[in-house]
Scaffold this active site. Structure first.
Site, PDB file in Angstrom:
ATOM      1  N   GLY A  12      22.332  56.354  53.943  1.00  0.00           N
ATOM      2  CA  GLY A  12      23.782  56.467  53.995  1.00  0.00           C
ATOM      3  C   GLY A  12      24.318  57.810  53.534  1.00  0.00           C
ATOM      4  O   GLY A  12      23.577  58.725  53.201  1.00  0.00           O
ATOM      5  N   HIS A  52      30.770  46.776  32.343  1.00  0.00           N
ATOM      6  CA  HIS A  52      29.495  46.797  33.074  1.00  0.00           C
ATOM      7  C   HIS A  52      29.316  48.132  33.786  1.00  0.00           C
ATOM      8  O   HIS A  52      30.199  48.558  34.531  1.00  0.00           O
ATOM      9  CB  HIS A  52      29.463  45.662  34.100  1.00  0.00           C
ATOM     10  CG  HIS A  52      28.205  45.602  34.890  1.00  0.00           C
ATOM     11  ND1 HIS A  52      26.995  45.282  34.322  1.00  0.00           N
ATOM     12  CD2 HIS A  52      27.957  45.850  36.183  1.00  0.00           C
ATOM     13  CE1 HIS A  52      26.066  45.318  35.249  1.00  0.00           C
ATOM     14  NE2 HIS A  52      26.623  45.659  36.397  1.00  0.00           N
TER      15      HIS A  52
END
Length: 172
Positions: A170, A88
């Site tokens: 962030g 994935h």
């Protein structure tokens, strides 16, 4: 006599992907954190080959927001992407955090929820956060595959080399 219809409180669903599918000892605490935060766990999908899990949950927006943050805190503490393998494509321990309206909520409500959760993930867990889909702040980030390009390792290198790949919230 018929009672007038009652207003339905907003209800949303969240189906975050976690970069873990081979360690039940990590997946269960993530799901437990969701329930402890007041959301209802609808199902947990585990894929060992991809080394990914999806914990789908729903509730009123404040509970879903708390649950997403609580699940992310467990994931960040327990998942080390520098040792992660799987098929994935992933860019984080908590890879995506999509929100969808269920009842009494709109896409705009879910975008606002994504922004609040993104800001909180950056502030509370010091995570880089990329908004995508309807919440994207840049047209090229609407497509999740574009954000995931290069996966975790490639993204780290690209952020260092190119300001265009800096996160919405962030640290870079």
């Amino acid at each position: 006599m018929l009672e007038p219809p009652r207003a339905v409180p907003p209800f949303v669903e969240c189906s975050p992907n976690f970069s873990v599918g081979r360690r039940a000892a990590v997946i269960k605490p993530i799901a437990d954190a969701v329930g402890a935060a007041g959301a209802t766990v609808l199902d947990v999908q585990i894929d060992a080959e991809q080394n990914r899990s999806v914990v789908r949950f729903a509730g009123e927006p404040p509970a879903v927001e708390r649950a997403a943050l609580a699940a992310a805190a467990v994931a960040v503490e327990q998942i080390d992407l520098t040792r992660h393998t799987g098929t994935h494509p992933r860019i984080g321990a908590i890879d995506v955090v999509p929100f969808a309206p269920v009842a009494g909520a709109t896409i705009a409500d879910c975008v606002a929820l994504a922004e609040r959760v993104g800001e909180a993930l950056a502030r509370e867990l010091d995570l880089p956060v990329y908004l995508y889909g309807e919440a994207a702040r840049r047209p090229e980030r609407r497509d999740l595959a574009a954000i995931r390009e290069g996966q975790f390792e490639g993204l780290r290198a690209a952020v260092d080399a190119d300001g265009a790949r800096r996160p919405d919230f962030g640290p870079a």
